[in-house]
Design a protein around this motif. Structure first.
Motif, mmCIF file in Angstrom:
data_model
loop_
_atom_site.group_PDB
_atom_site.id
_atom_site.type_symbol
_atom_site.label_atom_id
_atom_site.label_comp_id
_atom_site.label_asym_id
_atom_site.label_seq_id
_atom_site.Cartn_x
_atom_site.Cartn_y
_atom_site.Cartn_z
ATOM 1 N N SER A 120 0.859 8.803 7.267
ATOM 2 C CA SER A 120 0.779 7.494 7.917
ATOM 3 C C SER A 120 2.153 7.057 8.427
ATOM 4 C CB SER A 120 0.248 6.447 6.934
ATOM 5 O OG SER A 120 -1.034 6.776 6.468
ATOM 6 N N PRO A 121 2.201 6.289 9.520
ATOM 7 C CA PRO A 121 3.481 5.751 10.003
ATOM 8 C C PRO A 121 4.157 4.911 8.929
ATOM 9 C CG PRO A 121 1.756 5.444 11.645
ATOM 10 C CD PRO A 121 1.070 5.918 10.397
ATOM 11 N N ASN A 122 5.469 4.803 9.014
ATOM 12 C CA ASN A 122 6.238 4.041 8.028
ATOM 13 C C ASN A 122 7.200 3.120 8.762
ATOM 14 O OD1 ASN A 122 7.713 3.042 5.907
ATOM 15 N ND2 ASN A 122 8.268 5.019 5.036
ATOM 16 N N THR A 123 6.687 1.977 9.193
ATOM 17 C CA THR A 123 7.506 1.031 9.959
ATOM 18 C C THR A 123 7.443 -0.391 9.418
ATOM 19 O OG1 THR A 123 5.709 0.500 11.509
ATOM 20 C CG2 THR A 123 7.111 2.391 12.054
ATOM 21 N N LEU A 124 6.468 -0.674 8.531
ATOM 22 C CA LEU A 124 6.250 -2.045 8.069
ATOM 23 C C LEU A 124 6.184 -2.093 6.553
ATOM 24 C CD1 LEU A 124 3.313 -2.904 10.494
ATOM 25 C CD2 LEU A 124 5.691 -3.606 10.788
ATOM 26 N N ASN A 125 6.539 -3.253 5.991
ATOM 27 C CA ASN A 125 6.332 -3.426 4.561
ATOM 28 C C ASN A 125 4.919 -3.947 4.321
ATOM 29 O OD1 ASN A 125 6.293 -6.298 4.835
ATOM 30 N ND2 ASN A 125 8.516 -6.408 4.556
ATOM 31 N N ALA A 126 4.563 -4.138 3.075
ATOM 32 C CA ALA A 126 3.196 -4.517 2.723
ATOM 33 C C ALA A 126 2.789 -5.854 3.323
ATOM 34 C CB ALA A 126 3.041 -4.555 1.207
ATOM 35 N N ILE A 127 3.686 -6.829 3.278
ATOM 36 C CA ILE A 127 3.358 -8.154 3.815
ATOM 37 C C ILE A 127 3.143 -8.080 5.325
ATOM 38 C CG2 ILE A 127 4.160 -10.516 4.171
ATOM 39 C CD1 ILE A 127 5.794 -10.232 1.588
ATOM 40 N N PHE A 178 -1.415 -1.276 -3.516
ATOM 41 C CA PHE A 178 -0.867 -0.269 -4.417
ATOM 42 C C PHE A 178 -0.222 0.873 -3.629
ATOM 43 C CE2 PHE A 178 -1.376 3.678 -6.826
ATOM 44 C CZ PHE A 178 -0.841 3.348 -8.063
ATOM 45 N N THR A 179 -0.867 1.313 -2.543
ATOM 46 C CA THR A 179 -0.308 2.431 -1.769
ATOM 47 C C THR A 179 0.979 2.035 -1.050
ATOM 48 O OG1 THR A 179 -1.629 1.997 0.244
ATOM 49 C CG2 THR A 179 -2.609 3.415 -1.446
ATOM 50 N N PHE A 180 1.057 0.781 -0.586
ATOM 51 C CA PHE A 180 2.299 0.323 0.056
ATOM 52 C C PHE A 180 3.422 0.229 -0.968
ATOM 53 C CE2 PHE A 180 -0.290 -0.725 3.677
ATOM 54 C CZ PHE A 180 0.588 -0.699 4.752
ATOM 55 N N TYR A 181 3.102 -0.316 -2.135
ATOM 56 C CA TYR A 181 4.125 -0.431 -3.173
ATOM 57 C C TYR A 181 4.607 0.947 -3.620
ATOM 58 C CZ TYR A 181 4.047 -5.488 -3.986
ATOM 59 O OH TYR A 181 4.215 -6.844 -3.869
ATOM 60 N N ARG A 202 4.733 3.654 -1.852
ATOM 61 C CA ARG A 202 5.613 4.196 -0.812
ATOM 62 C C ARG A 202 7.008 3.598 -0.900
ATOM 63 N NH1 ARG A 202 4.191 3.638 5.550
ATOM 64 N NH2 ARG A 202 4.789 1.471 5.189
ATOM 65 N N GLU A 203 7.077 2.329 -1.287
ATOM 66 C CA GLU A 203 8.368 1.647 -1.416
ATOM 67 C C GLU A 203 9.006 1.864 -2.781
ATOM 68 O OE1 GLU A 203 7.371 -2.400 -0.575
ATOM 69 O OE2 GLU A 203 6.572 -1.931 1.430
ATOM 70 N N LYS A 204 8.377 2.757 -3.582
ATOM 71 C CA LYS A 204 8.857 3.081 -4.926
ATOM 72 C C LYS A 204 8.929 1.821 -5.807
ATOM 73 C CE LYS A 204 11.440 7.119 -3.329
ATOM 74 N NZ LYS A 204 10.191 7.893 -3.321
ATOM 75 N N ARG A 205 7.902 0.991 -5.643
ATOM 76 C CA ARG A 205 7.746 -0.190 -6.474
ATOM 77 C C ARG A 205 6.425 -0.087 -7.225
ATOM 78 N NH1 ARG A 205 7.978 -5.679 -3.649
ATOM 79 N NH2 ARG A 205 6.848 -4.708 -1.910
ATOM 80 N N SER A 206 6.288 -0.888 -8.250
ATOM 81 C CA SER A 206 5.060 -0.907 -9.041
ATOM 82 C C SER A 206 4.352 -2.234 -8.839
ATOM 83 C CB SER A 206 5.376 -0.705 -10.524
ATOM 84 O OG SER A 206 4.228 -0.969 -11.310
ATOM 85 N N TRP A 207 3.104 -2.177 -8.380
ATOM 86 C CA TRP A 207 2.318 -3.392 -8.196
ATOM 87 C C TRP A 207 2.193 -4.172 -9.503
ATOM 88 C CZ3 TRP A 207 -0.006 -6.468 -4.655
ATOM 89 C CH2 TRP A 207 -1.016 -7.323 -5.095
ATOM 90 N N GLY A 208 2.033 -3.472 -10.628
ATOM 91 C CA GLY A 208 1.780 -4.135 -11.896
ATOM 92 C C GLY A 208 3.007 -4.482 -12.704
ATOM 93 N N ALA A 209 4.189 -4.034 -12.267
ATOM 94 C CA ALA A 209 5.396 -4.296 -13.045
ATOM 95 C C ALA A 209 5.698 -5.789 -13.128
ATOM 96 C CB ALA A 209 6.585 -3.558 -12.436
ATOM 97 N N ASN A 210 5.436 -6.505 -12.043
ATOM 98 C CA ASN A 210 5.608 -7.952 -12.010
ATOM 99 C C ASN A 210 4.477 -8.504 -11.163
ATOM 100 O OD1 ASN A 210 6.313 -10.638 -11.627
ATOM 101 N ND2 ASN A 210 8.497 -10.212 -11.434
#
Length: 307
Positions: free
Chosen positions: A282-289, A42-45, A47-55
């Protein structure tokens, strides 16, 4: 932190998840895998301005790309369990544990919390649930208030009651904390463990919240392990570097190899659950995966022999 538990709860109506078949292990000590809590994703999503629950289908597709094969969701009702079962079956994710919020220090809310938790456990147990983790709500999320002695006594009694009821279903209740429980000499934390029965209430050791709540102290963390290590059935895994949550689980402020040694000495082998969350610094260099792939790889190294 990047987002509060309170906000997380409000935005998770459709984000819980479960497993569609019983996992291969019968007890937590035999868990053959590393799980991961939903909140870190949820925190990664966010940060990426995405919603974990949207899809949720797409979200779980990304989750399994990380290599994770078990999942610790947050449940808020039995509808979560019923609605999300097909997706967990689709992605073949095990459900060794689940997280629920609770209010146990107020009469009006305590009974409702206990009834909801029992209903969720009944619904999820046939799907593999073995541990139900709960973190009793503070007076106010982010607030400075602490519970009165009367409220602490009431909360401990209700926590023990919930644990005894879940035990009848073969479910272990694991008490979880954030930092609020460590205010005023950690009176709330210790009262919960000193005034509940070990057979009813186990401990989900969230190493970093203990470290942070105690003023960034490993001394406090390992003293707590000495005092209550035998009650640990689950370990939440998070690391900080320079007291800021890292983007991945790695070497840092908490000596996890020492924690492994201490628990092994006690013959304690908890369920391992990654919860490497983000906060604003927190650093911001990687996506959630990518981040969770690295979390999993490092955890497999640190906990070698356990998984």
């Amino acid at each position: 932190m990047a987002t509060s538990r309170r906000r997380f709860i409000k935005t998770l109506a459709a984000t819980s998840a479960i497993v569609a078949s019983k996992p291969s292990w019968a007890t937590t000590s035999a868990a053959p895998f590393i799980s991961c809590n939903q909140y870190s994703w949820f925190t990664f999503y966010e940060r990426e301005k995405r919603s974990w629950g949207a899809n949720l289908d797409a979200s779980l597709a990304e989750y399994v790309k990380s290599g994770l094969k078990a999942f610790e969701p947050s449940f808020y009702s039995t509808n979560d369990v019923k609605t999300l079962a097909p997706l967990l079956k689709k992605y073949q994710l095990a459900l060794p544990s689940a997280y629920i919020g609770s209010i146990l220090h107020e009469d009006a809310e305590s009974q409702k919390t206990i009834e909801t938790a029992i209903a969720i456990a009944k619904e999820a147990k046939p799907l593999g649930l073995s541990i139900l983790v709960t973190s009793p709500n503070p007076i106010r999320w982010g607030g400075a208030e602490i519970k009165s002695d009367e409220q602490l006594i009431k909360q401990a009694k209700n926590l023990d009651l919930l644990g005894s009821e879940l035990k009848k279903q073969g479910i272990t209740l694991a008490y979880h904390t954030h930092d609020a429980e460590f205010k005023a000499g950690a009176r709330e934390f210790h009262h919960m463990l000193q005034n509940t029965h070990p057979q009813n209430v186990s401990l989900c050791l969230d190493a970093h919240w203990i470290y942070r709540g105690a003023g960034n102290s490993q001394v406090a963390l390992f003293d707590i392990v000495k005092m209550y290590g035998k009650r640990v059935v689950e370990l939440h895994i998070r690391q900080s570097v320079g007291q800021i949550w890292g983007e991945t689980f790695s070497e840092g402020d908490i000596d996890y190899p020492r924690l492994v040694r201490e628990l092994k000495t006690m013959n304690v082998k908890p369920l391992l659950v990654l919860e490497q969350c983000l906060e604003p610094q927190s650093p911001n260099t990687l996506n959630a995966i990518q981040a969770h792939q690295q979390d999993l790889a490092y955890a497999q190294k640190v906990f070698k022999g356990w998984v």
